[in-house]
Design a protein around this motif. Structure first.
Motif, short mmCIF file in Angstrom:
data_model
loop_
_atom_site.label_atom_id
_atom_site.label_comp_id
_atom_site.label_asym_id
_atom_site.label_seq_id
_atom_site.Cartn_x
_atom_site.Cartn_y
_atom_site.Cartn_z
N PHE A 47 15.50 22.99 29.17
CA PHE A 47 16.44 21.90 28.92
C PHE A 47 15.72 20.56 28.82
CE2 PHE A 47 19.07 18.50 30.85
CZ PHE A 47 19.96 18.34 29.79
N PHE A 48 14.80 20.28 29.76
CA PHE A 48 14.13 18.98 29.74
C PHE A 48 13.17 18.85 28.56
CE2 PHE A 48 15.68 18.73 34.15
CZ PHE A 48 16.37 17.54 34.01
N ALA A 79 13.33 6.65 30.74
CA ALA A 79 11.92 6.34 30.98
C ALA A 79 11.12 6.31 29.68
CB ALA A 79 11.31 7.36 31.94
N ILE A 80 11.62 7.02 28.67
CA ILE A 80 10.92 7.06 27.39
C ILE A 80 11.44 6.02 26.41
CG2 ILE A 80 10.43 8.54 25.37
CD1 ILE A 80 10.49 10.93 27.38
N VAL A 81 12.77 5.83 26.33
CA VAL A 81 13.32 4.93 25.32
C VAL A 81 13.67 3.54 25.85
CG1 VAL A 81 14.20 6.80 23.88
CG2 VAL A 81 15.71 5.76 25.58
N HIS A 82 13.78 3.37 27.15
CA HIS A 82 14.07 2.07 27.79
C HIS A 82 15.38 1.45 27.29
CE1 HIS A 82 10.16 2.23 29.60
NE2 HIS A 82 9.65 2.47 28.42
N ASP A 83 16.38 2.28 27.08
CA ASP A 83 17.68 1.80 26.63
C ASP A 83 18.73 2.74 27.24
OD1 ASP A 83 20.13 1.85 24.93
OD2 ASP A 83 19.03 0.36 23.74
N LYS A 84 19.59 2.17 28.10
CA LYS A 84 20.54 3.00 28.84
C LYS A 84 21.51 3.75 27.92
CE LYS A 84 24.00 2.92 32.45
NZ LYS A 84 25.02 2.15 33.12
N ALA A 85 22.06 3.04 26.93
CA ALA A 85 23.02 3.69 26.03
C ALA A 85 22.35 4.81 25.23
CB ALA A 85 23.64 2.66 25.09
N LEU A 86 21.13 4.54 24.75
CA LEU A 86 20.39 5.57 24.02
C LEU A 86 20.08 6.76 24.92
CD1 LEU A 86 17.70 3.86 21.75
CD2 LEU A 86 19.54 5.38 21.05
N ALA A 87 19.69 6.47 26.16
CA ALA A 87 19.36 7.56 27.09
C ALA A 87 20.58 8.43 27.35
CB ALA A 87 18.84 6.97 28.41
N GLU A 88 21.75 7.82 27.49
CA GLU A 88 22.98 8.59 27.69
C GLU A 88 23.29 9.43 26.46
OE1 GLU A 88 25.69 5.46 28.74
OE2 GLU A 88 25.07 5.49 30.85
N ASP A 89 23.09 8.84 25.26
CA ASP A 89 23.30 9.59 24.02
C ASP A 89 22.34 10.77 23.91
OD1 ASP A 89 25.31 7.86 23.28
OD2 ASP A 89 24.10 6.74 21.84
N ILE A 90 21.09 10.54 24.30
CA ILE A 90 20.08 11.60 24.24
C ILE A 90 20.47 12.75 25.17
CG2 ILE A 90 17.69 12.17 24.89
CD1 ILE A 90 17.00 9.28 23.83
N ALA A 91 20.91 12.42 26.38
CA ALA A 91 21.33 13.46 27.32
C ALA A 91 22.51 14.25 26.75
CB ALA A 91 21.70 12.84 28.67
N LYS A 95 26.87 18.78 35.23
CA LYS A 95 26.94 18.19 36.57
C LYS A 95 25.59 18.22 37.28
CE LYS A 95 31.83 18.93 37.51
NZ LYS A 95 32.83 19.65 38.27
N ARG A 96 24.85 19.31 37.07
CA ARG A 96 23.58 19.47 37.78
C ARG A 96 22.43 18.66 37.17
NH1 ARG A 96 20.69 25.14 39.50
NH2 ARG A 96 19.08 24.17 40.75
N TYR A 97 22.40 18.54 35.84
CA TYR A 97 21.22 17.97 35.19
C TYR A 97 21.43 16.65 34.46
CZ TYR A 97 19.17 22.55 36.05
OH TYR A 97 18.70 23.69 36.66
N GLN A 98 22.65 16.16 34.35
CA GLN A 98 22.91 14.98 33.54
C GLN A 98 22.17 13.73 34.05
OE1 GLN A 98 27.00 13.76 33.14
NE2 GLN A 98 26.55 12.66 31.26
N VAL A 99 22.23 13.47 35.33
CA VAL A 99 21.59 12.26 35.86
C VAL A 99 20.08 12.29 35.60
CG1 VAL A 99 21.08 10.96 37.96
CG2 VAL A 99 23.38 11.83 37.58
N GLN A 100 19.44 13.41 35.90
CA GLN A 100 18.01 13.53 35.65
C GLN A 100 17.69 13.40 34.17
OE1 GLN A 100 16.95 17.28 37.78
NE2 GLN A 100 15.03 16.19 38.12
N ALA A 101 18.54 13.95 33.32
CA ALA A 101 18.32 13.87 31.88
C ALA A 101 18.37 12.43 31.40
CB ALA A 101 19.34 14.73 31.14
#
Length: 196
Positions: free
Chosen positions: A71-72, A35-47, A23-29
């Protein structure tokens, strides 16, 4: 304090203790990965992968240290690994979608003055296009320093690279950004300045 309680419970085998961390870190993650992969689905998978790794590696975590940088580092390392696999030239004609424009608001002043809105939107587009042209490692250090507010020393520790390498990556990334952004400049502190 909340992080330490959750971490302590995780170390005791209570898997539900990861929930407050999510809850605290998911959005930032997700934003950092995006910002690194430029793909929303990938970014969500990475988090999501990063949180799984937190659970798997929680016994390696030193509770005397802050959780967020540890964590980051996991998030950024995962994003860089994936970005390296998918790294290719990105067309400058590529249209920016709404999530990309929202990300730009994190990278540029979040409170634009109404009379500068058009200029700032153009600047955001320039910055995002320029970021997409950087090597994944350079993108990672820019995100860590300017998005996650990490010092060069922290970045060095988290990426397990010498401080001189981190400084070189940052200097080279800022230089490339200066050349790529066009009418806008990035000064040595990373702040965007209109040359017009």
């Amino acid at each position: 304090m909340e992080d330490r309680i959750a971490i302590s419970r995780l170390k005791q085998g209570n898997l539900s203790a990861v929930e407050p961390l999510v809850k605290r870190y998911q959005v930032q993650a997700v934003y950092a990965a995006y910002a690194i992969v430029h793909d929303k689905a990938l970014a969500e998978d990475i988090a999501q992968t990063a949180f799984v790794k937190v659970v798997e590696r929680i016994y390696q975590f030193d509770e005397e240290r802050p959780f967020a940088p540890w964590f980051f580092r996991i998030v950024v390392n995962e994003a860089v690994k994936i970005a390296k696999r998918q790294y290719r030239n990105i067309s400058l004609d590529e249209q920016l979608d709404q999530p990309t424009l929202r990300l730009a608001e994190w990278l540029v002043s979040p409170e634009p003055k109404p009379e500068h809105l058009v200029e700032q939107m153009e600047m955001r587009e320039h910055i995002l296009k320029a970021l997409q042209q950087l090597d994944p490692k350079q993108r990672a250090v820019i995100v860590m320093q300017y998005f996650l507010d990490m010092s060069e020393v922290d970045i060095s520790a988290k990426m397990d690279r010498p401080l001189s390498t981190i400084k070189w990556w940052l200097r080279d990334a800022r230089k490339r950004l200066r050349n790529l952004i066009g009418p806008y400049q990035v000064d040595d502190s990373g702040q965007e300045m209109d040359n017009g």
